[in-house]
Design an enzyme around this catalytic site. Structure first.
Site: not given
Length: 319
Positions: A46, A125, A156-157, A165, A254
């Site tokens: 790829k 979103r 995400s905040y 999301g 993470n």
């Protein structure tokens, strides 16, 4: 089993991407990429395709087929994974309308019915400002129950992104006065429902009085607001540092941190950093949990792992 395989494949892909990103220079061929850890023959092919054509022709073709398009559509419904989406396709389902109404030939779970009903809202979103307004409303009601509660908006905040999301809220309480947040969800959820903040329940914890519990549902800002996904997680206060790392993300960060912990002989999860963990040498299955050595703050975990401190907004992949 299919979900487990899919999750494992996803983790392998992320490990491959991380390995490629760490390469100090731009790759010139798939053969060069094969020398990197986690890069196999298919990925090398790829990469060759991308270098030569600027795109992945096979992937573009696969993503343009009807089955791929419909499967992706169905997976946009809350509670629907790839196995279920493909099963529905094999049974003749092609549109969202095929899944609803009295004529449908499949049975949806209650959560899937909610996901289908609010498909458009949940697929969009939300602006950061909307997430903050919902969080502020929830925090005000929670503090009214117990002023010592600590609530943090995660995901995400917390990473500083302009859109979210969903809303993930971490709730805990200092125990210096001998009390905890046990039982707060039992009081909080009905008040949020009465205030019109919570609108639909997707999953209730089996024990509302447990210090470690998770509620999943839908919420909205005002009576005319769009439906948004929300998770409220309660955690023991001494686990807050590890939980902040885990629920802030992102997933690539993470996993990289957990791999670093494992490489150094530790084990890291949302409850803390552990030492003395033993694993089966062949299967790598954990045989003992070991002893917790850090969990109260993010910085102590970073320090033990000798990882330079990164603010939440730095813990996200480049886009």
């Amino acid at each position: 089993m299919q979900q487990g395989i899919g999750g494992k494949r996803c983790r392998q892909h992320e490990a491959t991407i991380a390995s490629i990103r760490r390469h100090p220079t731009r790759l010139k061929s798939g053969k060069e990429a094969l020398k990197l850890r986690f890069v196999g023959q298919r990925m090398a092919e790829k990469i060759d395709d991308v270098i030569k054509t600027g795109n992945m022709r096979r992937l573009q073709y696969e993503e343009s087929t009807e089955s791929a398009i419909v499967t992706k559509l169905f997976m946009g419904i809350y509670g629907v994974g790839m196995t279920t989406a493909r099963d529905w396709y094999s049974r003749g389902m092609r549109t969202l309308d095929d899944l609803s109404g009295s004529h449908r030939r499949i049975v949806l779970t209650p959560a899937q019915q909610i996901g289908l009903k609010y498909y458009t809202d949940l697929a969009e979103r939300m602006p950061r400002s909307e997430a903050k307004a919902i969080f502020d409303a929830i925090k005000a009601i929670a503090i009214g129950i117990d002023p010592s509660l600590e609530l943090t908006i995660m995901g995400s905040y917390r990473r500083g992104q302009e859109t979210c999301g969903d809303i993930d809220i971490l709730l805990t309480r200092p125990t210096i006065d001998g009390r905890s947040h046990s039982g707060v969800l039992r009081k909080l959820l009905p008040k949020l429902r009465a205030a019109g903040v919570l609108t639909e329940d997707l999953s209730y914890p089996s024990d509302l009085d447990d210090e470690e519990a998770k509620y999943m549902g839908l919420c909205r800002l005002g009576h005319e607001g769009k439906m948004r996904r929300i998770d409220i997680l309660t955690i023991p206060y001494h686990q807050r540092g590890a939980a902040l790392i885990y629920f802030t993300g992102d997933d690539v960060f993470n996993r990289s941190l957990r791999l670093k912990a494992r490489h150094d002989g530790y084990s890291l999860n949302q409850r803390g950093l552990f030492t003395g963990v033993t694993r089966d040498p062949k299967t790598k299955v954990k045989l003992s949990n070991g002893i917790i050595i850090a969990s109260e703050t993010e910085r102590e975990i970073f320090n033990i792992l000798k990882v330079p401190w990164q603010e939440p907004h730095q813990r996200r992949r480049a886009t």
